[in-house]
Design a protein around this motif. Structure first.
Motif, PDB file in Angstrom:
ATOM      1  N   ALA A  36      77.181   9.039  69.121  1.00 46.63           N
ATOM      2  CA  ALA A  36      76.018   8.875  68.232  1.00 46.63           C
ATOM      3  C   ALA A  36      75.438   7.466  68.366  1.00 46.63           C
ATOM      4  O   ALA A  36      74.223   7.287  68.402  1.00 46.63           O
ATOM      5  CB  ALA A  36      76.398   9.162  66.782  1.00 46.63           C
TER       6      ALA A  36
ATOM      7  N   ASP B 155      71.722   7.162  66.998  1.00 43.42           N
ATOM      8  CA  ASP B 155      71.589   8.170  65.952  1.00 43.42           C
ATOM      9  C   ASP B 155      72.376   7.707  64.726  1.00 43.42           C
ATOM     10  O   ASP B 155      73.597   7.617  64.772  1.00 43.42           O
ATOM     11  CB  ASP B 155      72.136   9.493  66.510  1.00 43.42           C
ATOM     12  CG  ASP B 155      72.022  10.633  65.504  1.00 43.42           C
ATOM     13  OD1 ASP B 155      71.536  10.403  64.379  1.00 43.42           O
ATOM     14  OD2 ASP B 155      72.433  11.750  65.860  1.00 43.42           O
ATOM     15  N   ALA B 156      71.676   7.407  63.639  1.00 37.69           N
ATOM     16  CA  ALA B 156      72.331   6.928  62.405  1.00 37.69           C
ATOM     17  C   ALA B 156      72.954   8.114  61.678  1.00 37.69           C
ATOM     18  O   ALA B 156      72.641   8.419  60.531  1.00 37.69           O
ATOM     19  CB  ALA B 156      71.322   6.201  61.516  1.00 37.69           C
ATOM     20  N   ASN B 157      73.868   8.798  62.356  1.00 36.68           N
ATOM     21  CA  ASN B 157      74.449  10.057  61.907  1.00 36.68           C
ATOM     22  C   ASN B 157      75.693   9.771  61.069  1.00 36.68           C
ATOM     23  O   ASN B 157      76.821   9.820  61.554  1.00 36.68           O
ATOM     24  CB  ASN B 157      74.803  10.875  63.157  1.00 36.68           C
ATOM     25  CG  ASN B 157      75.196  12.293  62.838  1.00 36.68           C
ATOM     26  OD1 ASN B 157      75.740  12.565  61.776  1.00 36.68           O
ATOM     27  ND2 ASN B 157      74.915  13.190  63.754  1.00 36.68           N
ATOM     28  N   TRP B 158      75.489   9.496  59.776  1.00 35.40           N
ATOM     29  CA  TRP B 158      76.631   9.098  58.954  1.00 35.40           C
ATOM     30  C   TRP B 158      77.577  10.274  58.699  1.00 35.40           C
ATOM     31  O   TRP B 158      78.745  10.056  58.337  1.00 35.40           O
ATOM     32  CB  TRP B 158      76.176   8.457  57.654  1.00 35.40           C
ATOM     33  CG  TRP B 158      75.568   9.393  56.662  1.00 35.40           C
ATOM     34  CD1 TRP B 158      74.236   9.653  56.506  1.00 35.40           C
ATOM     35  CD2 TRP B 158      76.246  10.196  55.696  1.00 35.40           C
ATOM     36  NE1 TRP B 158      74.062  10.572  55.511  1.00 35.40           N
ATOM     37  CE2 TRP B 158      75.275  10.921  54.991  1.00 35.40           C
ATOM     38  CE3 TRP B 158      77.581  10.376  55.345  1.00 35.40           C
ATOM     39  CZ2 TRP B 158      75.579  11.809  53.973  1.00 35.40           C
ATOM     40  CZ3 TRP B 158      77.908  11.269  54.325  1.00 35.40           C
ATOM     41  CH2 TRP B 158      76.911  11.966  53.642  1.00 35.40           C
TER      42      TRP B 158
ATOM     43  N   GLU C  84      64.014   5.482  59.119  1.00 31.51           N
ATOM     44  CA  GLU C  84      64.561   5.826  60.434  1.00 31.51           C
ATOM     45  C   GLU C  84      64.050   4.872  61.524  1.00 31.51           C
ATOM     46  O   GLU C  84      64.759   4.564  62.476  1.00 31.51           O
ATOM     47  CB  GLU C  84      64.212   7.277  60.810  1.00 31.51           C
ATOM     48  CG  GLU C  84      64.749   8.320  59.844  1.00 31.51           C
ATOM     49  CD  GLU C  84      65.908   9.140  60.431  1.00 31.51           C
ATOM     50  OE1 GLU C  84      66.322   8.880  61.584  1.00 31.51           O
ATOM     51  OE2 GLU C  84      66.388  10.042  59.714  1.00 31.51           O
TER      52      GLU C  84
END
Lengths: 426, 426
Positions: B334, B339-342, B381
């Protein structure tokens, strides 16, 4: 994996059902529809598996603290003990309904209620599962708009569409069914069918990682015995698969048993019956086959990797060692590179925590002896390179420390894994 | 990483030595030569670090059962207790001398003997370390032919060549040195230098994974105190770095202390002196800096990832959670994908075994709040995408469960990692 799944022959008492799946057993229907949860796609994203009548049901769920709302709701609907009765399983792809708090729980309950309305049962007879993006609220409109259509589409031929509807980054649907004629006392001549479907390719690692499996059977088995058989089957199948060591928030595995097998005598299979062991073995075979399919379809995979460890001090040690090998990025990239690099396997077992002495270790790669007594064995590199063309690569380790053994499945680590996961959400 | 290492400012009492490294401290010389162990390359592959006189020495070694021959020999030379006295450290790249049995042990001892002859000391005053391919016998001719040349090349300016000679898939040499003036009772005005070098990019994971570090100092510290300070420094530096969760057979970390710091009073720093804590803090800073360099140079890395966990029930729980995030291929891809995919961070801490409730969790990505109370927070974003341009990506988790904290370093998982490791041996 380009070639799809790699199937082994079943044990002699089992017959594979052609095109079999989650609706093959008597008393079940299934469907898959496009409800619009996966917004920018035209794919199926909603699956329903429905029993003609309330039937025995068992479930197993993720151990992740960040478990999803549908996991919590399905646990409740199985009376908090992971078995009971149910009528249906509702699965959606496109949204995991995880990390969504109280709204997520309310949404999961609402989808169960809507499905119950559509098929004519109570809300707590519907089990739910979701897979997809985390942290985004599940939209209810797709369920509201399409559950009637789904209920209408239910059929004994709908297993394939259901298997397609639960896919995320899976590249092919995974479904399988077998039948057997019971020879067990009191159940002679009963013809049992067990069939199922599974999804899950990345984020797969034991204790039920992103994996959703639904298995149905017409065996007349009591809920508690069904749960015990499911737990044992999961331990040697889905919990022995790892793609990237990550464990998901949403893993769920369900078993529904209708009792409608032709020739069923009217009594129930209970734990430790001969009929129980017959059923448990067949269920183990179905789950193992689906588990291998999952590893074959690991994100970006080009090879199924089977890791066999024997000679461990205990089965637990064998599991530790096999898991370390199967989780090692260095082993997985070596297989991708067709490199018979046993040093990386040695490294992995050495760090695993399993007890052994390095001078007692033997390692074979695809049946070729590459290490004996902890030392290099000369081998034919051309032959090894040829065997790397096989779709399944078997890595065998003997720790020389006892009688424990374990088998794990994984896949190679490839450029496509990085591409898929470096650009998933966007 | 293209940009090389990312250095933080040192604490105010420390001064960075320009172009400093393993030979910066008084009483040491170093060199790196090409001996031909790396056959098809023209690179330096043999490093020597030599003290003018026998000095205090401490070592820490891999926990892998498949430990290499030089690890066994160096342990012996440190009297089996991991500290004692030594004159030199001999490191080669190109061959790990691991999984080589009795021949490997004899070869490791022979290289120590040859180095001892070349520099004029006893065999057991030479510590040895090797890195490279596993399971292949170490050739002795390169040592025989080039150790004389190496002894001749030793100089106070040779640290850089030494740092280059221990590289394998490293893309840049990693070396660092600082000085400080002691303010501790009995040592006032003493000018201490601590400098070191490290190699290691893939196969890096705590408990001393493929990493070789040599640190020298002119502080007058007793061997046992040196070992204690080294153990503490390693715990918060090298053991908090993971590139791919794999642990090598060869990890070794050495500290040599000459006692030749200008202004040294003649007495030794012993454990729990004020001077000890002053030294231990500076050593921790040097090791942490080198550890960050290693993560920066993780195989195929484009970003340094710093994982900070606080609010854990204990430091151990914080370590579990931070390690799970840092080892997660899904988190690492990520970051590669910006990708700030928490959700993937939540998944990782959820499976880590750390105790917490999901509704108490906060997560920040590069200072941007992305999760509060276990739920999604709306964030900009575009701003997140901009911050992903930073060479260092900080992921911060607060578990809301106590006072425990931990920091780990790793890097993103990229196509280049797969390329490097899918085609290493061939």
């Amino acid at each position: 994996m380009e070639q799809g799944c790699i199937r082994l022959d079943p044990p002699p008492n089992l017959t594979v059902v052609a095109d079999g799946g989650v609706a093959s057993a008597h008393g079940f229907a299934a469907c898959g529809v496009h409800a619009g949860i996966r917004r920018n796609r035209d794919e199926l994203d909603l699956a329903l598996v429905v029993a003609d009548e309330p039937c025995a049901a068992a479930g197993m769920f993720t151990q992740n603290v960040f478990c999803s709302a549908p996991v919590t709701v399905s646990r409740e609907h199985l009376d908090g003990v992971s078995y009971g009765t149910a009528r249906a399983v509702l699965v959606n792809s496109g949204n995991a309904n995880a990390a969504t708090g109280d709204i997520g729980l309310a949404n999961a309950r609402e989808t169960a209620r809507m499905a119950a309305d559509a098929i004519g049962c109570t809300e707590d007879e519907v089990l739910v599962a979701s897979t997809g993006v985390i942290g985004v609220h599940l939209p209810l409109a797709p369920f509201e708009d399409h559950l009637g259509e789904a209920a209408h589409a239910l059929s004994g031929a709908g297993g394939h569409d259901a298997a397609c509807a639960i896919m995320t980054t899976d590249t092919f649907p995974k479904e399988y069914a077998v039948t057997y004629e019971s020879g067990a006392l009191g159940f002679e001549g009963m013809r049992v069918t067990i069939g199922g479907m599974v999804k899950g390719s990345g984020m797969i690692m034991p204790n039920m990682a992103t994996m959703i499996a639904v298995v149905t059977t017409d065996a007349p088995i009591a809920p508690e015995a069904a749960h015990r058989a499911l737990r044992q089957a999961v331990a040697v199948s889905f919990n022995k698969v790892t793609v990237d060591s990550d464990t998901s928030t949403n893993d769920s595995c369900f078993l529904l048993a209708s009792g409608k097998a032709p020739g069923a005598p009217g009594s129930l299979i209970v734990d430790r019956d001969p009929a129980y062991f017959e059923f448990a073995d067949a269920l183990g075979h179905v789950c193992t086959t689906l588990a291998r399919d999952m590893a074959c379809d690991g994100e970006g995979a080009t090879r199924l990797i089977t890791v066999e460890v024997r000679g461990a001090a205990s089965d637990e040690d064998a599991d530790l060692a096999a898991r370390a090998v199967a989780n090692s990025p260095l082993v997985k990239t070596a297989v991708f590179g067709h490199d018979a690099n046993w040093g990386r396997i040695a490294m992995a077992i050495g760090k695993s925590g399993a007890a052994f002495r390095q001078e007692d270790v033997s390692i074979d790669i695809m049946g070729i002896a590459v290490c004996r007594g902890g030392l290099t064995v000369e081998f034919d590199e051309d032959e090894a390179l040829k065997r790397f063309e096989n779709p399944e690569i078997v890595l065998s380790v003997d720790l020389g420390a006892g009688e424990g053994s374990a088998t794990m499945w994984t896949c190679d680590l490839t450029h496509d894994y990085v591409t898929i996961n470096g650009d998933y959400r966007t």
